[in-house]
Design a protein around this motif. Structure first.
Motif, PDB file in Angstrom:
ATOM      1  N   ILE A  49       0.859  -1.185   0.000  1.00 41.53           N
ATOM      2  CA  ILE A  49       0.000   0.000   0.000  1.00 41.53           C
ATOM      3  C   ILE A  49       0.894   1.233   0.000  1.00 41.53           C
ATOM      4  CG2 ILE A  49      -1.753   1.279   1.283  1.00 41.53           C
ATOM      5  CD1 ILE A  49      -2.605  -1.465   2.474  1.00 41.53           C
ATOM      6  N   LEU A  50       0.661   2.145  -0.941  1.00 37.80           N
ATOM      7  CA  LEU A  50       1.380   3.415  -0.995  1.00 37.80           C
ATOM      8  C   LEU A  50       0.492   4.494  -0.398  1.00 37.80           C
ATOM      9  CD1 LEU A  50       2.844   3.346  -4.609  1.00 37.80           C
ATOM     10  CD2 LEU A  50       4.004   2.773  -2.482  1.00 37.80           C
ATOM     11  N   VAL A  51       1.013   5.203   0.595  1.00 37.30           N
ATOM     12  CA  VAL A  51       0.261   6.267   1.252  1.00 37.30           C
ATOM     13  C   VAL A  51       0.975   7.586   0.992  1.00 37.30           C
ATOM     14  CG1 VAL A  51      -0.661   7.111   3.441  1.00 37.30           C
ATOM     15  CG2 VAL A  51      -0.457   4.647   3.044  1.00 37.30           C
ATOM     16  N   PRO A  52       0.315   8.535   0.309  1.00 37.77           N
ATOM     17  CA  PRO A  52       0.969   9.819   0.030  1.00 37.77           C
ATOM     18  C   PRO A  52       1.361  10.527   1.327  1.00 37.77           C
ATOM     19  CG  PRO A  52      -1.108   9.630  -1.158  1.00 37.77           C
ATOM     20  CD  PRO A  52      -1.041   8.484  -0.201  1.00 37.77           C
ATOM     21  N   MET A  53       2.553  11.119   1.328  1.00 35.29           N
ATOM     22  CA  MET A  53       3.014  11.885   2.476  1.00 35.29           C
ATOM     23  C   MET A  53       2.468  13.294   2.352  1.00 35.29           C
ATOM     24  SD  MET A  53       4.924   9.679   4.083  1.00 35.29           S
ATOM     25  CE  MET A  53       5.935  10.630   5.175  1.00 35.29           C
ATOM     26  N   LYS A  54       2.064  13.861   3.449  1.00 31.44           N
ATOM     27  CA  LYS A  54       1.570  15.237   3.458  1.00 31.44           C
ATOM     28  C   LYS A  54       2.744  16.180   3.235  1.00 31.44           C
ATOM     29  CE  LYS A  54      -2.651  14.371   5.227  1.00 31.44           C
ATOM     30  NZ  LYS A  54      -3.755  14.349   4.395  1.00 31.44           N
ATOM     31  N   LYS A  55       2.563  17.160   2.396  1.00 33.05           N
ATOM     32  CA  LYS A  55       3.605  18.154   2.144  1.00 33.05           C
ATOM     33  C   LYS A  55       3.258  19.413   2.908  1.00 33.05           C
ATOM     34  CE  LYS A  55       4.837  16.691  -2.466  1.00 33.05           C
ATOM     35  NZ  LYS A  55       4.926  17.077  -3.860  1.00 33.05           N
ATOM     36  N   LYS A  56       3.804  19.535   4.096  1.00 29.46           N
ATOM     37  CA  LYS A  56       3.543  20.718   4.892  1.00 29.46           C
ATOM     38  C   LYS A  56       4.867  21.413   5.139  1.00 29.46           C
ATOM     39  CE  LYS A  56       1.865  22.318   9.333  1.00 29.46           C
ATOM     40  NZ  LYS A  56       3.055  22.823   9.982  1.00 29.46           N
ATOM     41  N   ARG A  57       4.940  22.647   4.735  1.00 25.59           N
ATOM     42  CA  ARG A  57       6.140  23.427   4.986  1.00 25.59           C
ATOM     43  C   ARG A  57       6.128  23.911   6.423  1.00 25.59           C
ATOM     44  NH1 ARG A  57       8.240  27.050   0.257  1.00 25.59           N
ATOM     45  NH2 ARG A  57       9.490  25.343  -0.463  1.00 25.59           N
ATOM     46  N   LYS A  58       7.283  23.842   7.064  1.00 24.27           N
ATOM     47  CA  LYS A  58       7.392  24.300   8.441  1.00 24.27           C
ATOM     48  C   LYS A  58       7.559  25.807   8.472  1.00 24.27           C
ATOM     49  CE  LYS A  58       9.459  20.077  10.119  1.00 24.27           C
ATOM     50  NZ  LYS A  58      10.601  19.473  10.760  1.00 24.27           N
ATOM     51  N   THR A  59       6.942  26.413   9.480  1.00 24.97           N
ATOM     52  CA  THR A  59       7.114  27.843   9.677  1.00 24.97           C
ATOM     53  C   THR A  59       8.483  28.078  10.319  1.00 24.97           C
ATOM     54  OG1 THR A  59       6.192  27.844  11.902  1.00 24.97           O
ATOM     55  CG2 THR A  59       4.630  28.124  10.076  1.00 24.97           C
ATOM     56  N   VAL A  60       8.917  29.320  10.329  1.00 24.65           N
ATOM     57  CA  VAL A  60      10.194  29.659  10.961  1.00 24.65           C
ATOM     58  C   VAL A  60      10.156  29.269  12.432  1.00 24.65           C
ATOM     59  CG1 VAL A  60      11.708  31.569  11.610  1.00 24.65           C
ATOM     60  CG2 VAL A  60      10.691  31.503   9.333  1.00 24.65           C
ATOM     61  N   MET A  61       9.052  29.534  13.100  1.00 26.19           N
ATOM     62  CA  MET A  61       8.938  29.200  14.525  1.00 26.19           C
ATOM     63  C   MET A  61       9.021  27.687  14.739  1.00 26.19           C
ATOM     64  SD  MET A  61       9.054  31.977  16.066  1.00 26.19           S
ATOM     65  CE  MET A  61       8.819  31.351  17.705  1.00 26.19           C
ATOM     66  N   GLU A  62       8.405  26.881  13.865  1.00 27.60           N
ATOM     67  CA  GLU A  62       8.480  25.424  13.993  1.00 27.60           C
ATOM     68  C   GLU A  62       9.922  24.943  13.819  1.00 27.60           C
ATOM     69  OE1 GLU A  62       4.094  23.970  12.452  1.00 27.60           O
ATOM     70  OE2 GLU A  62       5.613  24.484  10.950  1.00 27.60           O
ATOM     71  N   ARG A  63      10.633  25.565  12.898  1.00 30.88           N
ATOM     72  CA  ARG A  63      12.027  25.186  12.681  1.00 30.88           C
ATOM     73  C   ARG A  63      12.879  25.534  13.908  1.00 30.88           C
ATOM     74  NH1 ARG A  63      13.378  24.130   7.198  1.00 30.88           N
ATOM     75  NH2 ARG A  63      11.570  24.452   5.876  1.00 30.88           N
ATOM     76  N   PHE A  64      12.643  26.698  14.517  1.00 29.71           N
ATOM     77  CA  PHE A  64      13.394  27.090  15.699  1.00 29.71           C
ATOM     78  C   PHE A  64      13.066  26.209  16.897  1.00 29.71           C
ATOM     79  CE2 PHE A  64      14.365  31.282  13.704  1.00 29.71           C
ATOM     80  CZ  PHE A  64      15.747  31.226  13.884  1.00 29.71           C
ATOM     81  N   GLN A  65      11.828  25.725  16.995  1.00 28.19           N
ATOM     82  CA  GLN A  65      11.458  24.857  18.106  1.00 28.19           C
ATOM     83  C   GLN A  65      12.254  23.559  18.087  1.00 28.19           C
ATOM     84  OE1 GLN A  65       7.213  24.546  17.679  1.00 28.19           O
ATOM     85  NE2 GLN A  65       6.826  26.426  18.821  1.00 28.19           N
ATOM     86  N   GLU A  66      12.674  23.102  16.907  1.00 27.70           N
ATOM     87  CA  GLU A  66      13.452  21.872  16.786  1.00 27.70           C
ATOM     88  C   GLU A  66      14.936  22.094  17.063  1.00 27.70           C
ATOM     89  OE1 GLU A  66      12.692  20.500  12.854  1.00 27.70           O
ATOM     90  OE2 GLU A  66      10.596  20.036  13.266  1.00 27.70           O
ATOM     91  N   TYR A  67      15.385  23.340  17.083  1.00 33.33           N
ATOM     92  CA  TYR A  67      16.800  23.663  17.259  1.00 33.33           C
ATOM     93  C   TYR A  67      17.225  23.378  18.692  1.00 33.33           C
ATOM     94  CZ  TYR A  67      21.123  26.345  17.380  1.00 33.33           C
ATOM     95  OH  TYR A  67      22.430  26.729  17.522  1.00 33.33           O
ATOM     96  N   GLU A  68      18.312  22.613  18.840  1.00 33.96           N
ATOM     97  CA  GLU A  68      18.797  22.249  20.168  1.00 33.96           C
ATOM     98  C   GLU A  68      20.164  22.844  20.476  1.00 33.96           C
ATOM     99  OE1 GLU A  68      18.619  18.021  20.456  1.00 33.96           O
ATOM    100  OE2 GLU A  68      16.461  17.960  20.138  1.00 33.96           O
TER     101      GLU A  68
END
Length: 82
Positions: free
Chosen positions: A44-63
């Motif tokens: 079964i092939l399930v399409p992946m959602k294409k959601k661009r991350k916001t700048v704030m979402e990218r910074f939240q991942e920064y460690e």
């Protein structure tokens, strides 16, 4: 509608071709990503959602270290305009 395809060798990998009319019906595009699932002997092939991350979402991942208060001062080393 019945569609058939064959597993073929592509370089060091194997692959199948998806008929053009199926691609159109599913609104798939070249470069789309899919999750591959195996369920009761079926692929079964399930399409992946294409959601661009916001700048704030990218910074939240920064460690790494945060240096927001620091000011950088440097000496010109080339043809910088001051």
């Amino acid at each position: 509608m019945e569609n058939y395809t064959t597993l073929t060798k592509w370089g060091n990998s194997q692959g199948i071709r998806i008929p053009k009319q199926l691609i159109a019906q599913l609104s798939m595009n070249i470069g789309d990503s899919f999750e591959i699932r195996l369920c009761e002997g079926q692929i079964i092939l399930v399409p992946m959602k294409k959601k661009r991350k916001t700048v704030m979402e990218r910074f939240q991942e920064y460690e790494g270290p945060l240096r927001l208060e620091e000011e950088w001062d440097s000496v010109p080393v080339g043809k910088e305009v001051w």
